[in-house]
Design a protein around this motif. Sequence first.
Motif, PDB file in Angstrom:
ATOM      1  N   GLU A  42     -26.525  11.818   4.080  1.00 53.84           N
ATOM      2  CA  GLU A  42     -27.389  11.000   4.931  1.00 53.84           C
ATOM      3  C   GLU A  42     -27.258  11.385   6.407  1.00 53.84           C
ATOM      4  OE1 GLU A  42     -26.783   9.309   1.089  1.00 53.84           O
ATOM      5  OE2 GLU A  42     -25.248   9.690   2.596  1.00 53.84           O
ATOM      6  N   VAL A  43     -26.037  11.610   6.855  1.00 59.13           N
ATOM      7  CA  VAL A  43     -25.818  12.031   8.249  1.00 59.13           C
ATOM      8  C   VAL A  43     -26.465  13.384   8.489  1.00 59.13           C
ATOM      9  CG1 VAL A  43     -24.041  12.851   9.865  1.00 59.13           C
ATOM     10  CG2 VAL A  43     -23.767  10.658   8.723  1.00 59.13           C
ATOM     11  N   LEU A  44     -26.308  14.306   7.558  1.00 53.48           N
ATOM     12  CA  LEU A  44     -26.907  15.634   7.716  1.00 53.48           C
ATOM     13  C   LEU A  44     -28.424  15.561   7.729  1.00 53.48           C
ATOM     14  CD1 LEU A  44     -24.527  17.716   5.428  1.00 53.48           C
ATOM     15  CD2 LEU A  44     -24.563  17.626   7.932  1.00 53.48           C
ATOM     16  N   ALA A  45     -28.992  14.710   6.888  1.00 51.84           N
ATOM     17  CA  ALA A  45     -30.448  14.551   6.878  1.00 51.84           C
ATOM     18  C   ALA A  45     -30.936  13.986   8.204  1.00 51.84           C
ATOM     19  CB  ALA A  45     -30.872  13.644   5.723  1.00 51.84           C
ATOM     20  N   GLU A  46     -30.216  13.017   8.735  1.00 55.64           N
ATOM     21  CA  GLU A  46     -30.611  12.391  10.003  1.00 55.64           C
ATOM     22  C   GLU A  46     -30.448  13.347  11.178  1.00 55.64           C
ATOM     23  OE1 GLU A  46     -29.077   8.814  12.866  1.00 55.64           O
ATOM     24  OE2 GLU A  46     -29.052   8.466  10.702  1.00 55.64           O
ATOM     25  N   GLU A  47     -29.353  14.059  11.238  1.00 55.72           N
ATOM     26  CA  GLU A  47     -29.048  14.904  12.389  1.00 55.72           C
ATOM     27  C   GLU A  47     -29.663  16.299  12.325  1.00 55.72           C
ATOM     28  OE1 GLU A  47     -27.763  13.843  15.107  1.00 55.72           O
ATOM     29  OE2 GLU A  47     -27.169  11.873  14.339  1.00 55.72           O
ATOM     30  N   CYS A  48     -29.819  16.817  11.114  1.00 47.64           N
ATOM     31  CA  CYS A  48     -30.331  18.183  10.952  1.00 47.64           C
ATOM     32  C   CYS A  48     -31.750  18.228  10.413  1.00 47.64           C
ATOM     33  CB  CYS A  48     -29.418  18.971  10.008  1.00 47.64           C
ATOM     34  SG  CYS A  48     -27.715  19.105  10.573  1.00 47.64           S
ATOM     35  N   CYS A 100     -26.772  23.737  11.978  1.00 50.82           N
ATOM     36  CA  CYS A 100     -27.830  23.027  11.238  1.00 50.82           C
ATOM     37  C   CYS A 100     -29.216  23.379  11.774  1.00 50.82           C
ATOM     38  CB  CYS A 100     -27.579  21.518  11.217  1.00 50.82           C
ATOM     39  SG  CYS A 100     -27.923  20.631  12.720  1.00 50.82           S
ATOM     40  N   GLY A 101     -29.284  24.421  12.602  1.00 50.81           N
ATOM     41  CA  GLY A 101     -30.586  24.915  13.036  1.00 50.81           C
ATOM     42  C   GLY A 101     -31.124  24.283  14.306  1.00 50.81           C
ATOM     43  N   ARG A 102     -30.289  23.553  15.036  1.00 47.98           N
ATOM     44  CA  ARG A 102     -30.717  22.919  16.283  1.00 47.98           C
ATOM     45  C   ARG A 102     -30.057  23.613  17.460  1.00 47.98           C
ATOM     46  NH1 ARG A 102     -29.220  16.784  15.799  1.00 47.98           N
ATOM     47  NH2 ARG A 102     -29.518  16.955  18.035  1.00 47.98           N
ATOM     48  N   GLU A 103     -30.794  23.746  18.519  1.00 47.74           N
ATOM     49  CA  GLU A 103     -30.233  24.305  19.744  1.00 47.74           C
ATOM     50  C   GLU A 103     -30.156  23.241  20.835  1.00 47.74           C
ATOM     51  OE1 GLU A 103     -28.809  27.246  20.147  1.00 47.74           O
ATOM     52  OE2 GLU A 103     -29.274  27.820  18.098  1.00 47.74           O
ATOM     53  N   THR A 139     -23.587  30.905   9.708  1.00 44.41           N
ATOM     54  CA  THR A 139     -23.891  29.476   9.630  1.00 44.41           C
ATOM     55  C   THR A 139     -24.135  29.146   8.168  1.00 44.41           C
ATOM     56  OG1 THR A 139     -26.274  29.753   9.871  1.00 44.41           O
ATOM     57  CG2 THR A 139     -25.000  29.494  11.908  1.00 44.41           C
ATOM     58  N   GLU A 140     -24.240  27.854   7.864  1.00 44.98           N
ATOM     59  CA  GLU A 140     -24.518  27.457   6.485  1.00 44.98           C
ATOM     60  C   GLU A 140     -25.800  28.113   6.000  1.00 44.98           C
ATOM     61  OE1 GLU A 140     -26.175  23.597   4.147  1.00 44.98           O
ATOM     62  OE2 GLU A 140     -24.785  23.226   5.781  1.00 44.98           O
ATOM     63  N   SER A 141     -26.847  28.066   6.813  1.00 49.57           N
ATOM     64  CA  SER A 141     -28.144  28.625   6.428  1.00 49.57           C
ATOM     65  C   SER A 141     -28.068  30.131   6.221  1.00 49.57           C
ATOM     66  CB  SER A 141     -29.198  28.308   7.483  1.00 49.57           C
ATOM     67  OG  SER A 141     -29.357  26.919   7.604  1.00 49.57           O
ATOM     68  N   SER A 142     -27.422  30.845   7.161  1.00 47.74           N
ATOM     69  CA  SER A 142     -27.351  32.295   7.032  1.00 47.74           C
ATOM     70  C   SER A 142     -26.514  32.706   5.824  1.00 47.74           C
ATOM     71  CB  SER A 142     -26.811  32.944   8.311  1.00 47.74           C
ATOM     72  OG  SER A 142     -25.451  32.620   8.513  1.00 47.74           O
ATOM     73  N   PHE A 143     -25.450  31.972   5.549  1.00 44.48           N
ATOM     74  CA  PHE A 143     -24.610  32.285   4.395  1.00 44.48           C
ATOM     75  C   PHE A 143     -25.396  32.079   3.106  1.00 44.48           C
ATOM     76  CE2 PHE A 143     -21.493  31.401   1.082  1.00 44.48           C
ATOM     77  CZ  PHE A 143     -20.674  32.507   1.223  1.00 44.48           C
ATOM     78  N   HIS A 144     -26.118  30.957   3.013  1.00 41.31           N
ATOM     79  CA  HIS A 144     -26.913  30.666   1.821  1.00 41.31           C
ATOM     80  C   HIS A 144     -27.981  31.743   1.621  1.00 41.31           C
ATOM     81  CE1 HIS A 144     -28.832  28.448  -1.354  1.00 41.31           C
ATOM     82  NE2 HIS A 144     -29.975  28.466  -0.694  1.00 41.31           N
ATOM     83  N   GLU A 145     -28.661  32.131   2.683  1.00 41.49           N
ATOM     84  CA  GLU A 145     -29.692  33.162   2.580  1.00 41.49           C
ATOM     85  C   GLU A 145     -29.108  34.485   2.106  1.00 41.49           C
ATOM     86  OE1 GLU A 145     -31.559  33.221   6.403  1.00 41.49           O
ATOM     87  OE2 GLU A 145     -32.318  31.176   6.153  1.00 41.49           O
ATOM     88  N   SER A 146     -27.939  34.860   2.601  1.00 36.69           N
ATOM     89  CA  SER A 146     -27.323  36.116   2.179  1.00 36.69           C
ATOM     90  C   SER A 146     -26.916  36.056   0.710  1.00 36.69           C
ATOM     91  CB  SER A 146     -26.119  36.472   3.056  1.00 36.69           C
ATOM     92  OG  SER A 146     -25.044  35.601   2.820  1.00 36.69           O
ATOM     93  N   GLN A 147     -26.449  34.884   0.246  1.00 35.13           N
ATOM     94  CA  GLN A 147     -26.087  34.726  -1.165  1.00 35.13           C
ATOM     95  C   GLN A 147     -27.324  34.851  -2.061  1.00 35.13           C
ATOM     96  OE1 GLN A 147     -22.956  35.377  -0.757  1.00 35.13           O
ATOM     97  NE2 GLN A 147     -22.332  33.899  -2.283  1.00 35.13           N
ATOM     98  N   LEU A 148     -28.440  34.255  -1.643  1.00 36.46           N
ATOM     99  CA  LEU A 148     -29.681  34.365  -2.419  1.00 36.46           C
ATOM    100  C   LEU A 148     -30.158  35.810  -2.477  1.00 36.46           C
ATOM    101  CD1 LEU A 148     -31.692  31.208  -1.285  1.00 36.46           C
ATOM    102  CD2 LEU A 148     -30.582  31.602  -3.494  1.00 36.46           C
ATOM    103  N   ALA A 149     -30.099  36.516  -1.362  1.00 38.19           N
ATOM    104  CA  ALA A 149     -30.520  37.914  -1.326  1.00 38.19           C
ATOM    105  C   ALA A 149     -29.639  38.762  -2.229  1.00 38.19           C
ATOM    106  CB  ALA A 149     -30.487  38.438   0.110  1.00 38.19           C
TER     107      ALA A 149
END
Length: 158
Positions: A44-50, A106-109, A134-144
């Motif tokens: 819930e915190v991640l959804a609200e903040e990110c 979480c993708g915010r600057e 970052t979490e996003s970059s790590f996930h993307e590299s794992q998918l690739a």
Amino acid sequence: MPWDSEETVYIDGSWAFMHGAHQHILRVARMRCTHLLVGVHSDEVLAEECGRTTLEDYELRLQRVLHNRYVSSVLKDAPWTLTPDMLSSLGVNRVMIGSVGKLRDCGREDGADPYVAARDLGMLEVVPSLDGTTESSFHESQLARAALAAPSTLCPAA
């Protein structure tokens, strides 16, 4: 308990897709204290903040942190923004963050500094990150990587 410790360090995050950069900051933090308290943000915190949740659910992330060898204790459902009262009541002497930072993770600057209380109290320490992971970059590299390793599911037409 953290409030009984000689030197308590607090660090927080989503802890999704535990990777080398996570292990690095946990190891560095643990070397600088007698008790490492790790906050785990709820979905819930991640959804609200990110503006989104992570692809790993809260229980999986929580269990992974609870079983990490560097972690002394865990603050479940950790708040996004630290307060002086929270730091005092938990006996925190120092707050550590990575140089990538959780806003960027979480993708915010932009946005309010979630560590302003620790910064104002002179207890914030920035640990140089191993890299820009970052979490996003790590996930993307794992998918690739998975896509490259997966055998083709296409069958030739008869």
